[in-house]
Design a protein around this motif. Sequence first.
Motif, mmCIF file in Angstrom:
data_model
loop_
_atom_site.group_PDB
_atom_site.id
_atom_site.type_symbol
_atom_site.label_atom_id
_atom_site.label_comp_id
_atom_site.label_asym_id
_atom_site.label_seq_id
_atom_site.Cartn_x
_atom_site.Cartn_y
_atom_site.Cartn_z
ATOM 1 N N ALA A 29 0.832 -1.206 0.000
ATOM 2 C CA ALA A 29 0.000 0.000 0.000
ATOM 3 C C ALA A 29 0.865 1.253 0.000
ATOM 4 O O ALA A 29 0.575 2.230 -0.712
ATOM 5 C CB ALA A 29 -0.937 -0.008 1.207
ATOM 6 N N LEU A 30 1.951 1.234 0.760
ATOM 7 C CA LEU A 30 2.872 2.372 0.779
ATOM 8 C C LEU A 30 3.519 2.548 -0.585
ATOM 9 O O LEU A 30 3.590 3.651 -1.118
ATOM 10 C CB LEU A 30 3.929 2.184 1.868
ATOM 11 C CG LEU A 30 5.018 3.257 1.943
ATOM 12 C CD1 LEU A 30 4.429 4.650 2.123
ATOM 13 C CD2 LEU A 30 6.004 2.924 3.061
ATOM 14 N N LYS A 31 3.984 1.459 -1.181
ATOM 15 C CA LYS A 31 4.620 1.526 -2.505
ATOM 16 C C LYS A 31 3.630 2.050 -3.546
ATOM 17 O O LYS A 31 3.979 2.880 -4.392
ATOM 18 C CB LYS A 31 5.157 0.155 -2.906
ATOM 19 C CG LYS A 31 5.892 0.133 -4.232
ATOM 20 C CD LYS A 31 7.015 1.160 -4.331
ATOM 21 C CE LYS A 31 8.178 0.844 -3.441
ATOM 22 N NZ LYS A 31 9.266 1.854 -3.551
ATOM 23 N N LYS A 32 2.376 1.591 -3.475
ATOM 24 C CA LYS A 32 1.348 2.064 -4.412
ATOM 25 C C LYS A 32 1.141 3.573 -4.256
ATOM 26 O O LYS A 32 1.050 4.303 -5.257
ATOM 27 C CB LYS A 32 0.036 1.320 -4.166
ATOM 28 C CG LYS A 32 -1.069 1.737 -5.107
ATOM 29 C CD LYS A 32 -2.346 0.959 -4.847
ATOM 30 C CE LYS A 32 -3.429 1.423 -5.823
ATOM 31 N NZ LYS A 32 -4.736 0.998 -5.450
ATOM 32 N N ALA A 33 1.066 4.046 -3.011
ATOM 33 C CA ALA A 33 0.906 5.478 -2.762
ATOM 34 C C ALA A 33 2.097 6.257 -3.310
ATOM 35 O O ALA A 33 1.940 7.364 -3.842
ATOM 36 C CB ALA A 33 0.717 5.737 -1.268
#
Length: 67
Positions: A29-33
Motif C-alpha cells: 500500500a505504501l509503494k502504491k501510494a
Amino acid sequence: MSGAYDPDQESTNVTARVNDEFLDDFDRALKKAQIEGKVPMDMTRAEAIRQLMAAAIENPSLFAENK
C-alpha cells in the motif's frame, strides 16, 4: 503538543508485532501510494507509521472498527 516528528526531541521506540502478510500488505500500500504520487518516493515505513499516528491524534475516529 505537536504531532510532528522532531528528531531533536527525546523519542521512544514503538514496537508492534504483526504477521508477515499484514506487513507485506502495508508495504504494498505504501509503494502504491508512492507510485501514484500520493506520498514522496523516499518515504520510509517508519515515517508512514508516524504520519498515521499523527492522523489518529487529529481524528480519533480512525480507531473505530471498519466493517
